[in-house]
Design a protein around this motif. Structure first.
Motif, PDB file in Angstrom:
ATOM      1  N   PRO A  37      -6.087  -0.736  -6.999  1.00  0.00           N
ATOM      2  CA  PRO A  37      -6.157  -1.850  -6.040  1.00  0.00           C
ATOM      3  C   PRO A  37      -6.603  -1.383  -4.648  1.00  0.00           C
ATOM      4  N   PHE A  38      -6.376  -0.083  -4.335  1.00  0.00           N
ATOM      5  CA  PHE A  38      -6.765   0.437  -3.023  1.00  0.00           C
ATOM      6  C   PHE A  38      -8.289   0.520  -2.881  1.00  0.00           C
ATOM      7  N   ASP A  39      -9.018   0.402  -3.980  1.00  0.00           N
ATOM      8  CA  ASP A  39     -10.474   0.533  -3.906  1.00  0.00           C
ATOM      9  C   ASP A  39     -11.192  -0.809  -3.799  1.00  0.00           C
ATOM     10  N   GLU A  42     -11.891  -5.649   0.186  1.00  0.00           N
ATOM     11  CA  GLU A  42     -11.084  -6.096   1.339  1.00  0.00           C
ATOM     12  C   GLU A  42     -10.134  -4.985   1.772  1.00  0.00           C
ATOM     13  N   TYR A  43      -9.614  -4.262   0.799  1.00  0.00           N
ATOM     14  CA  TYR A  43      -8.689  -3.179   1.132  1.00  0.00           C
ATOM     15  C   TYR A  43      -9.425  -2.069   1.880  1.00  0.00           C
ATOM     16  N   ARG A  44     -10.652  -1.787   1.423  1.00  0.00           N
ATOM     17  CA  ARG A  44     -11.433  -0.716   2.077  1.00  0.00           C
ATOM     18  C   ARG A  44     -11.653  -1.040   3.546  1.00  0.00           C
ATOM     19  N   ALA A  49     -10.505   0.174   9.288  1.00  0.00           N
ATOM     20  CA  ALA A  49     -10.078  -0.225  10.638  1.00  0.00           C
ATOM     21  C   ALA A  49      -8.819   0.544  11.043  1.00  0.00           C
ATOM     22  N   ARG A  50      -7.859   0.678  10.125  1.00  0.00           N
ATOM     23  CA  ARG A  50      -6.614   1.371  10.467  1.00  0.00           C
ATOM     24  C   ARG A  50      -6.847   2.879  10.589  1.00  0.00           C
ATOM     25  N   GLY A  51      -7.787   3.396   9.765  1.00  0.00           N
ATOM     26  CA  GLY A  51      -8.111   4.833   9.823  1.00  0.00           C
ATOM     27  C   GLY A  51      -8.647   5.215  11.204  1.00  0.00           C
ATOM     28  N   PHE A  79      -5.562   8.336   1.107  1.00  0.00           N
ATOM     29  CA  PHE A  79      -6.691   8.324   2.065  1.00  0.00           C
ATOM     30  C   PHE A  79      -6.276   8.634   3.499  1.00  0.00           C
ATOM     31  N   PHE A  80      -5.090   8.171   3.948  1.00  0.00           N
ATOM     32  CA  PHE A  80      -4.682   8.472   5.333  1.00  0.00           C
ATOM     33  C   PHE A  80      -4.166   9.913   5.466  1.00  0.00           C
ATOM     34  N   SER A  81      -3.712  10.493   4.360  1.00  0.00           N
ATOM     35  CA  SER A  81      -3.338  11.921   4.403  1.00  0.00           C
ATOM     36  C   SER A  81      -4.599  12.719   4.706  1.00  0.00           C
ATOM     37  N   GLY A 116       8.293  10.366  -4.056  1.00  0.00           N
ATOM     38  CA  GLY A 116       9.530  10.257  -3.282  1.00  0.00           C
ATOM     39  C   GLY A 116       9.721   8.836  -2.796  1.00  0.00           C
ATOM     40  N   ASP A 117      11.002   8.468  -2.630  1.00  0.00           N
ATOM     41  CA  ASP A 117      11.357   7.094  -2.270  1.00  0.00           C
ATOM     42  C   ASP A 117      11.940   7.094  -0.855  1.00  0.00           C
ATOM     43  N   ILE A 118      11.339   6.359   0.052  1.00  0.00           N
ATOM     44  CA  ILE A 118      11.789   6.357   1.445  1.00  0.00           C
ATOM     45  C   ILE A 118      13.167   5.714   1.612  1.00  0.00           C
ATOM     46  N   GLY A 136       1.578   0.483   6.002  1.00  0.00           N
ATOM     47  CA  GLY A 136       1.534  -0.409   4.837  1.00  0.00           C
ATOM     48  C   GLY A 136       2.725  -0.314   3.915  1.00  0.00           C
ATOM     49  N   LEU A 137       3.840   0.227   4.373  1.00  0.00           N
ATOM     50  CA  LEU A 137       4.974   0.443   3.472  1.00  0.00           C
ATOM     51  C   LEU A 137       6.183  -0.439   3.790  1.00  0.00           C
ATOM     52  N   LEU A 138       6.477  -0.605   5.061  1.00  0.00           N
ATOM     53  CA  LEU A 138       7.779  -1.176   5.444  1.00  0.00           C
ATOM     54  C   LEU A 138       8.072  -2.567   4.888  1.00  0.00           C
ATOM     55  N   TYR A 139       7.042  -3.395   4.784  1.00  0.00           N
ATOM     56  CA  TYR A 139       7.246  -4.774   4.320  1.00  0.00           C
ATOM     57  C   TYR A 139       7.242  -4.860   2.794  1.00  0.00           C
ATOM     58  N   HIS A 140       7.256  -3.686   2.113  1.00  0.00           N
ATOM     59  CA  HIS A 140       7.390  -3.671   0.652  1.00  0.00           C
ATOM     60  C   HIS A 140       8.777  -3.186   0.246  1.00  0.00           C
ATOM     61  N   GLU A 182       0.460  -1.601  -8.214  1.00  0.00           N
ATOM     62  CA  GLU A 182       0.549  -0.231  -7.674  1.00  0.00           C
ATOM     63  C   GLU A 182       0.725  -0.138  -6.171  1.00  0.00           C
ATOM     64  N   ASP A 183       0.320  -1.200  -5.441  1.00  0.00           N
ATOM     65  CA  ASP A 183       0.380  -1.091  -3.981  1.00  0.00           C
ATOM     66  C   ASP A 183       1.533  -1.923  -3.402  1.00  0.00           C
ATOM     67  N   GLN A 184       2.483  -2.320  -4.248  1.00  0.00           N
ATOM     68  CA  GLN A 184       3.544  -3.225  -3.791  1.00  0.00           C
ATOM     69  C   GLN A 184       4.920  -2.558  -3.907  1.00  0.00           C
TER      70      GLN A 184
HETATM   71  C1  LIG Z   1       0.341  -1.208   0.479  1.00  0.00           C
HETATM   72  S1  LIG Z   1       0.491   0.419  -0.136  1.00  0.00           S
HETATM   73  C2  LIG Z   1       0.136   1.348   1.341  1.00  0.00           C
HETATM   74  C3  LIG Z   1      -0.737   2.528   1.088  1.00  0.00           C
HETATM   75  C4  LIG Z   1      -1.256   3.156   2.379  1.00  0.00           C
HETATM   76  N1  LIG Z   1      -0.223   3.822   3.094  1.00  0.00           N
HETATM   77  C5  LIG Z   1      -1.917   2.084   3.227  1.00  0.00           C
HETATM   78  O1  LIG Z   1      -1.461   1.818   4.332  1.00  0.00           O
HETATM   79  O2  LIG Z   1      -2.912   1.526   2.813  1.00  0.00           O
HETATM   80  C6  LIG Z   1       2.216   0.633  -0.311  1.00  0.00           C
HETATM   81  C7  LIG Z   1       2.548   1.940  -0.984  1.00  0.00           C
HETATM   82  O3  LIG Z   1       3.936   2.192  -0.840  1.00  0.00           O
HETATM   83  C8  LIG Z   1       4.444   2.663  -2.058  1.00  0.00           C
HETATM   84  N2  LIG Z   1       5.873   2.363  -2.065  1.00  0.00           N
HETATM   85  C9  LIG Z   1       6.490   1.189  -2.302  1.00  0.00           C
HETATM   86  N3  LIG Z   1       7.812   1.325  -2.162  1.00  0.00           N
HETATM   87  C10 LIG Z   1       8.048   2.614  -1.830  1.00  0.00           C
HETATM   88  C11 LIG Z   1       9.212   3.375  -1.546  1.00  0.00           C
HETATM   89  N4  LIG Z   1      10.429   2.807  -1.599  1.00  0.00           N
HETATM   90  N5  LIG Z   1       9.078   4.676  -1.182  1.00  0.00           N
HETATM   91  C12 LIG Z   1       7.858   5.246  -1.145  1.00  0.00           C
HETATM   92  N6  LIG Z   1       6.717   4.589  -1.413  1.00  0.00           N
HETATM   93  C13 LIG Z   1       6.803   3.294  -1.759  1.00  0.00           C
HETATM   94  C14 LIG Z   1       3.643   1.937  -3.116  1.00  0.00           C
HETATM   95  O4  LIG Z   1       3.676   2.621  -4.339  1.00  0.00           O
HETATM   96  C15 LIG Z   1       2.274   1.899  -2.467  1.00  0.00           C
HETATM   97  O5  LIG Z   1       1.514   3.037  -2.805  1.00  0.00           O
END
Ligand SMILES: C[S@@+](CC[C@H](N)C(=O)[O-])C[C@H]1O[C@@H](n2cnc3c(N)ncnc32)[C@H](O)[C@@H]1O
Length: 335
Positions: A37-39, A42-44, A49-51, A79-81, A116-118, A136-140, A182-184
């Protein structure tokens, strides 16, 4: 094994080895890229822009703060790494999904990636980093405050945080269901914060300063448009003040409001709706006077009360006119 129809369980993350022990992989000439889905197009655009913003921020901060290492939290396929590595930082990345980590390793073999899980304390085994990226992580996440606390523990100097946010000026959050993708979210549910609540959580978890990055990325999600309010933000949270152009300080909110408590004006309105008592009338007329004086100073209202912009103002203006003196300077002298 998981029951059919049972709530999705957080996939368990394997042991995380500290970055000091991870070995750079050898560069191979052949790389198979699996489309994810990252490819999507719209995602690119969003990534690009964020890069650019990440590059600009890191370039400014690197020498000023002496940044040398970084971690990319929720790195997706990495990609951001890569952007951070190109900025000259010694970087590693982690993601909650094994398949994203595998794809990141395939795409960027020189960067160490871990699963790893944040939201788990185990993530702190990674160590501490001068610069933490969380895009792109906090709101998931189910528990963004716990995640921000963990991000604070990973941060030696500063955290660059990008998130979607609810519109409005309140420290609010919305509980949302998310698709299995995968991105949620890992658990198909997430708390969606407003920008104010992000700022509040950052201060609460121990950062001493929070700034909004200026300008925000050049993408419509970061702008107000006729179609929608601004959807995203980028904040820099630091352990010490940063005196560099491009960061606007957002001060900590000190005065908590008790949920459900009414303002004096709302209280007066409630009284009047349930029959006008004398204190309610007095409070209401005081606020009418306050509005009329304010309007006069802002130049919205002529002394005769007929130059108003909206209907509400016009009603108040008329009411005021009945009690008014003849010219505006006389009004101002009386205050
Ligand atoms: C929308 S993507 C963001 C990817 C990239 N950082 C970006 O900004 O485009 C969200 C990523 O967070 C990962 N993710 C979701 N919950 C997570 C968690 N609890 N800990 C670590 N990663 C998580 C997902 O697998 C996904 O790859």
């Amino acid at each position: 094994m998981q029951w059919k129809g049972a709530a999705p369980r957080r996939p368990s993350a394997p042991e995380i080895s500290p970055t000091a022990k991870s070995q750079p992989l050898e560069l191979t000439t052949e790389i198979t890229i699996h489309l994810t889905p990252f490819d999507r197009k719209e995602y690119r655009q969003l990534i690009e822009a964020r890069g650019e913003t990440i590059q600009r921020v890191v370039t400014r901060l690197k020498s000023a703060l002496g940044l040398s290492n970084a971690v990319d939290a929720g790195c997706g396929v990495g990609f951001f790494s890569r952007t951070l590595r190109e900025c000259g930082l010694n970087v590693c990345g982690f993601d909650g999904r094994a398949e994203n980590v595998a794809e990141a390793r395939r795409r960027f073999p020189l960067i160490p990636f871990e699963q790893g899980d944040i939201e788990e304390r185990g993530i702190l085994q990674l160590g501490r980093f001068d610069f933490v990226l969380c895009f792109g992580l906090l709101y998931h996440l189910e528990n963004p405050l716990l995640a921000i606390r963990n991000l604070r523990s990973l941060t030696e100097k500063c955290l660059l945080l990008e998130s979607m946010c609810l519109p409005g000026e309140k420290p609010s959050m919305l509980l949302r269901a998310e698709p299995r993708q995968e991105d949620q979210s890992l658990t198909e549910v997430a708390c969606y914060p407003s920008e104010v609540s992000l700022v509040k959580m950052l201060y609460h978890s121990g950062f001493s300063m929070v700034y909004r990055v200026m300008p925000l990325p050049d993408h419509e999600d970061f702008r107000e448009t006729t179609e929608h309010a601004r959807r995203r933000t980028v904040l820099l949270a630091s352990t010490a003040p940063i005196d560099i152009a491009g960061f606007r300080l957002i001060p900590s909110l000190k005065k908590p409001k008790i949920p459900g408590q009414r303002s004096p004006r709302q209280r007066a309105r409630c009284h009047s709706e349930s029959g006008d008592s004398w204190p309610a009338l007095r409070e209401r007329s005081t606020s009418h006077w306050r509005i009329a004086f304010g309007a006069l100073f802002r130049g919205c209202l002529s002394p005769c009360g007929c130059r108003s912009v909206r209907g509400g103002w016009r009603r108040r203006a008329r009411w005021t006119t009945n009690c008014s003196t003849t010219n505006s300077s006389a009004w101002k002298r009386n205050l």
